[in-house]
Write a protein that holds these residues in place. Structure first.
Motif, short mmCIF file in Angstrom:
data_model
loop_
_atom_site.label_atom_id
_atom_site.label_comp_id
_atom_site.label_asym_id
_atom_site.label_seq_id
_atom_site.Cartn_x
_atom_site.Cartn_y
_atom_site.Cartn_z
N PHE A 32 48.14 62.19 -72.59
CA PHE A 32 48.62 63.33 -71.83
C PHE A 32 47.89 63.39 -70.49
O PHE A 32 46.69 63.17 -70.42
CB PHE A 32 48.39 64.63 -72.60
N THR A 33 48.64 63.67 -69.44
CA THR A 33 48.04 63.71 -68.11
C THR A 33 47.70 65.12 -67.65
O THR A 33 46.87 65.30 -66.76
CB THR A 33 48.98 63.06 -67.07
N SER A 34 48.36 66.10 -68.23
CA SER A 34 48.04 67.48 -67.92
C SER A 34 48.48 68.37 -69.08
O SER A 34 49.26 67.95 -69.94
CB SER A 34 48.70 67.94 -66.62
N VAL A 51 52.00 67.11 -70.57
CA VAL A 51 52.80 66.18 -69.76
C VAL A 51 52.24 64.78 -69.96
O VAL A 51 51.03 64.60 -70.04
CB VAL A 51 52.75 66.58 -68.27
N PHE A 52 53.15 63.80 -70.05
CA PHE A 52 52.74 62.41 -70.22
C PHE A 52 53.68 61.50 -69.44
O PHE A 52 54.83 61.88 -69.16
CB PHE A 52 52.70 62.02 -71.70
N PRO A 53 53.19 60.33 -69.06
CA PRO A 53 54.03 59.42 -68.26
C PRO A 53 55.09 58.72 -69.12
O PRO A 53 54.85 58.41 -70.28
CB PRO A 53 53.03 58.41 -67.71
N VAL A 54 56.25 58.53 -68.52
CA VAL A 54 57.32 57.72 -69.10
C VAL A 54 57.89 56.86 -67.98
O VAL A 54 57.63 57.11 -66.80
CB VAL A 54 58.45 58.59 -69.72
N GLY A 57 58.93 58.35 -64.48
CA GLY A 57 58.47 59.72 -64.21
C GLY A 57 57.56 60.26 -65.30
O GLY A 57 56.69 59.58 -65.81
N THR A 58 57.83 61.51 -65.66
CA THR A 58 57.04 62.17 -66.70
C THR A 58 57.95 62.93 -67.64
O THR A 58 59.13 63.18 -67.33
CB THR A 58 56.03 63.18 -66.09
N ASP A 59 57.41 63.27 -68.79
CA ASP A 59 58.12 64.10 -69.76
C ASP A 59 57.09 65.08 -70.31
O ASP A 59 55.89 64.95 -70.05
CB ASP A 59 58.72 63.25 -70.87
N SER A 60 57.54 66.04 -71.08
CA SER A 60 56.62 67.00 -71.66
C SER A 60 57.01 67.32 -73.09
O SER A 60 58.15 67.08 -73.51
CB SER A 60 56.58 68.29 -70.83
N TRP A 83 61.10 60.20 -75.68
CA TRP A 83 60.26 59.27 -74.93
C TRP A 83 58.92 58.99 -75.60
O TRP A 83 58.31 57.97 -75.37
CB TRP A 83 59.98 59.83 -73.53
#
Length: 84
Positions: A32-34, A51-54, A57-60, A83
């Protein structure tokens, strides 16, 4: 009873700490990035959006923390997306 100190810890988890807690519960997705604390559910779980990278972009998703009073530990539960 949850003490004020425990409440402070459960409402201020960082993204890396939530990643570790989710991985302890079987999560195998990206780190998780945030994160953001959303509140406490009616069932007493501490709810975060993460939030995590895909690719592209990103997904949550959401991570729910339950405090185990008897063992003084936190158990994570999470909702997978397509994702993760």
């Amino acid at each position: 009873m949850i003490t004020a100190d425990t409440l402070k810890v459960l409402t201020t988890f960082t993204a890396p700490a939530l990643t570790r807690a989710a991985m302890d519960a079987g999560y195998k997705g990206p780190e998780f990035t945030s994160c953001k604390f959303l509140g406490i559910t009616n069932g007493g779980q501490f709810c975060y959006t993460v939030v995590f990278p895909v690719k592209g972009g990103t997904d949550s998703t959401k991570v729910f923390l339950t405090y185990d009073h008897a063992n003084d530990r936190v158990i994570a539960d999470y909702q997978l997306t397509d994702w993760a």
